[in-house]
Design a protein around this motif. Structure first.
Motif, mmCIF file in Angstrom:
data_model
loop_
_atom_site.group_PDB
_atom_site.id
_atom_site.type_symbol
_atom_site.label_atom_id
_atom_site.label_comp_id
_atom_site.label_asym_id
_atom_site.label_seq_id
_atom_site.Cartn_x
_atom_site.Cartn_y
_atom_site.Cartn_z
ATOM 1 N N MET A 1 0.830 -1.190 0.000
ATOM 2 C CA MET A 1 0.000 0.000 0.000
ATOM 3 C C MET A 1 0.867 1.242 0.000
ATOM 4 S SD MET A 1 -3.169 -0.745 2.623
ATOM 5 C CE MET A 1 -2.169 -0.308 4.002
ATOM 6 N N GLN A 2 0.722 2.020 -1.024
ATOM 7 C CA GLN A 2 1.445 3.277 -1.121
ATOM 8 C C GLN A 2 0.511 4.408 -0.701
ATOM 9 O OE1 GLN A 2 3.072 3.928 -4.955
ATOM 10 N NE2 GLN A 2 3.881 5.932 -4.477
ATOM 11 N N VAL A 3 1.001 5.333 0.071
ATOM 12 C CA VAL A 3 0.185 6.463 0.534
ATOM 13 C C VAL A 3 -0.324 7.235 -0.676
ATOM 14 C CG1 VAL A 3 0.222 8.620 1.831
ATOM 15 C CG2 VAL A 3 1.437 6.637 2.704
ATOM 16 N N ASN A 4 -1.641 7.464 -0.728
ATOM 17 C CA ASN A 4 -2.206 8.214 -1.847
ATOM 18 C C ASN A 4 -3.144 9.331 -1.388
ATOM 19 O OD1 ASN A 4 -4.423 6.701 -1.067
ATOM 20 N ND2 ASN A 4 -4.665 5.638 -2.996
ATOM 21 N N ILE A 5 -3.079 9.679 -0.110
ATOM 22 C CA ILE A 5 -3.904 10.760 0.428
ATOM 23 C C ILE A 5 -2.981 11.834 0.992
ATOM 24 C CG2 ILE A 5 -5.651 11.390 2.116
ATOM 25 C CD1 ILE A 5 -6.681 8.568 2.029
ATOM 26 N N GLY A 6 -3.143 13.057 0.503
ATOM 27 C CA GLY A 6 -2.319 14.171 0.950
ATOM 28 C C GLY A 6 -2.734 14.717 2.305
ATOM 29 N N GLY A 7 -1.999 15.685 2.799
ATOM 30 C CA GLY A 7 -2.189 16.236 4.136
ATOM 31 C C GLY A 7 -3.552 16.850 4.402
ATOM 32 N N ILE A 8 -4.019 17.724 3.514
ATOM 33 C CA ILE A 8 -5.317 18.372 3.715
ATOM 34 C C ILE A 8 -6.427 17.344 3.625
ATOM 35 C CG2 ILE A 8 -6.950 20.057 2.765
ATOM 36 C CD1 ILE A 8 -4.497 21.700 1.890
ATOM 37 N N ASP A 9 -6.335 16.454 2.658
ATOM 38 C CA ASP A 9 -7.334 15.397 2.478
ATOM 39 C C ASP A 9 -7.395 14.508 3.725
ATOM 40 O OD1 ASP A 9 -9.179 13.682 1.358
ATOM 41 O OD2 ASP A 9 -7.863 12.924 -0.218
ATOM 42 N N ARG A 10 -6.239 14.149 4.259
ATOM 43 C CA ARG A 10 -6.191 13.313 5.471
ATOM 44 C C ARG A 10 -6.855 14.016 6.651
ATOM 45 N NH1 ARG A 10 -0.499 10.154 6.158
ATOM 46 N NH2 ARG A 10 -1.780 8.942 7.576
ATOM 47 N N THR A 11 -6.524 15.290 6.829
ATOM 48 C CA THR A 11 -7.078 16.053 7.939
ATOM 49 C C THR A 11 -8.598 16.149 7.832
ATOM 50 O OG1 THR A 11 -5.045 17.362 8.068
ATOM 51 C CG2 THR A 11 -7.012 18.278 9.128
ATOM 52 N N LEU A 12 -9.096 16.450 6.641
ATOM 53 C CA LEU A 12 -10.544 16.554 6.445
ATOM 54 C C LEU A 12 -11.245 15.219 6.672
ATOM 55 C CD1 LEU A 12 -10.760 18.916 3.349
ATOM 56 C CD2 LEU A 12 -11.350 19.434 5.718
ATOM 57 N N ARG A 13 -10.648 14.131 6.201
ATOM 58 C CA ARG A 13 -11.244 12.807 6.400
ATOM 59 C C ARG A 13 -11.338 12.469 7.887
ATOM 60 N NH1 ARG A 13 -10.769 8.783 1.977
ATOM 61 N NH2 ARG A 13 -10.256 9.929 0.101
ATOM 62 N N ILE A 14 -10.268 12.740 8.613
ATOM 63 C CA ILE A 14 -10.261 12.440 10.048
ATOM 64 C C ILE A 14 -11.303 13.286 10.774
ATOM 65 C CG2 ILE A 14 -8.878 12.623 12.154
ATOM 66 C CD1 ILE A 14 -6.445 11.746 10.388
ATOM 67 N N LEU A 15 -11.375 14.581 10.459
ATOM 68 C CA LEU A 15 -12.358 15.456 11.103
ATOM 69 C C LEU A 15 -13.790 15.030 10.784
ATOM 70 C CD1 LEU A 15 -10.755 18.983 10.665
ATOM 71 C CD2 LEU A 15 -11.055 17.694 12.779
ATOM 72 N N VAL A 16 -14.071 14.748 9.528
ATOM 73 C CA VAL A 16 -15.421 14.322 9.136
ATOM 74 C C VAL A 16 -15.781 13.008 9.822
ATOM 75 C CG1 VAL A 16 -16.798 13.464 7.188
ATOM 76 C CG2 VAL A 16 -15.487 15.570 6.955
ATOM 77 N N GLY A 17 -14.827 12.080 9.852
ATOM 78 C CA GLY A 17 -15.072 10.806 10.515
ATOM 79 C C GLY A 17 -15.383 10.974 11.988
ATOM 80 N N LEU A 18 -14.608 11.794 12.679
ATOM 81 C CA LEU A 18 -14.840 12.017 14.103
ATOM 82 C C LEU A 18 -16.172 12.706 14.369
ATOM 83 C CD1 LEU A 18 -11.273 13.099 15.268
ATOM 84 C CD2 LEU A 18 -12.459 10.957 15.803
ATOM 85 N N VAL A 19 -16.524 13.677 13.527
ATOM 86 C CA VAL A 19 -17.803 14.372 13.698
ATOM 87 C C VAL A 19 -18.967 13.411 13.491
ATOM 88 C CG1 VAL A 19 -19.316 16.122 12.673
ATOM 89 C CG2 VAL A 19 -16.929 16.673 13.166
ATOM 90 N N LEU A 20 -18.926 12.608 12.431
ATOM 91 C CA LEU A 20 -20.009 11.654 12.187
ATOM 92 C C LEU A 20 -20.151 10.642 13.315
ATOM 93 C CD1 LEU A 20 -19.629 10.947 8.361
ATOM 94 C CD2 LEU A 20 -21.517 12.102 9.514
ATOM 95 N N ILE A 21 -19.040 10.115 13.786
ATOM 96 C CA ILE A 21 -19.086 9.145 14.884
ATOM 97 C C ILE A 21 -19.612 9.815 16.153
ATOM 98 C CG2 ILE A 21 -17.675 7.694 16.400
ATOM 99 C CD1 ILE A 21 -15.884 7.183 13.895
ATOM 100 N N GLY A 22 -19.160 11.026 16.426
ATOM 101 C CA GLY A 22 -19.639 11.754 17.600
ATOM 102 C C GLY A 22 -21.131 12.015 17.551
ATOM 103 N N LEU A 23 -21.625 12.429 16.389
ATOM 104 C CA LEU A 23 -23.059 12.682 16.239
ATOM 105 C C LEU A 23 -23.871 11.396 16.359
ATOM 106 C CD1 LEU A 23 -23.051 15.327 13.357
ATOM 107 C CD2 LEU A 23 -23.553 15.719 15.777
ATOM 108 N N ALA A 24 -23.339 10.302 15.863
ATOM 109 C CA ALA A 24 -24.038 9.014 16.000
ATOM 110 C C ALA A 24 -24.048 8.567 17.456
ATOM 111 C CB ALA A 24 -23.371 7.959 15.123
ATOM 112 N N THR A 25 -22.973 8.831 18.170
ATOM 113 C CA THR A 25 -22.878 8.433 19.568
ATOM 114 C C THR A 25 -23.899 9.154 20.444
ATOM 115 O OG1 THR A 25 -20.513 7.999 19.311
ATOM 116 C CG2 THR A 25 -21.310 8.286 21.542
ATOM 117 N N ILE A 26 -24.087 10.441 20.199
ATOM 118 C CA ILE A 26 -25.031 11.192 21.030
ATOM 119 C C ILE A 26 -26.464 11.118 20.510
ATOM 120 C CG2 ILE A 26 -23.268 12.745 21.925
ATOM 121 C CD1 ILE A 26 -24.264 14.892 19.999
#
Length: 65
Positions: A1-26
């Motif tokens: 597996m070669q890294v194919n996601i850049g810095g901004i893309d990675r940051t946005l994915r992590i933030l979106v993932g955390l927000v969705l999981i947080g909203l589902a949790t509450i």
């Protein structure tokens, strides 16, 4: 597996993932919020299967100088 996601893309994915999981949790959104695990994991490991399949990458290109 070669890294194919850049810095901004990675940051946005992590933030979106955390927000969705947080909203589902509450209970603000339904069960589909747990799908936030997908962008969270792909952002954390820096590899996206659809990007690899289509030969796409958001990583910065390195010059061969």
């Amino acid at each position: 597996m070669q890294v194919n996601i850049g810095g901004i893309d990675r940051t946005l994915r992590i933030l979106v993932g955390l927000v969705l999981i947080g909203l589902a949790t509450i209970g603000t959104i339904g069960w589909w919020g747990w799908l936030g695990i997908v962008p969270l994991v792909t952002g954390a490991i820096g590899w996206c299967p659809p990007y690899a399949l289509f030969g796409f990458s958001t990583c910065a290109t390195k010059s061969k100088a």
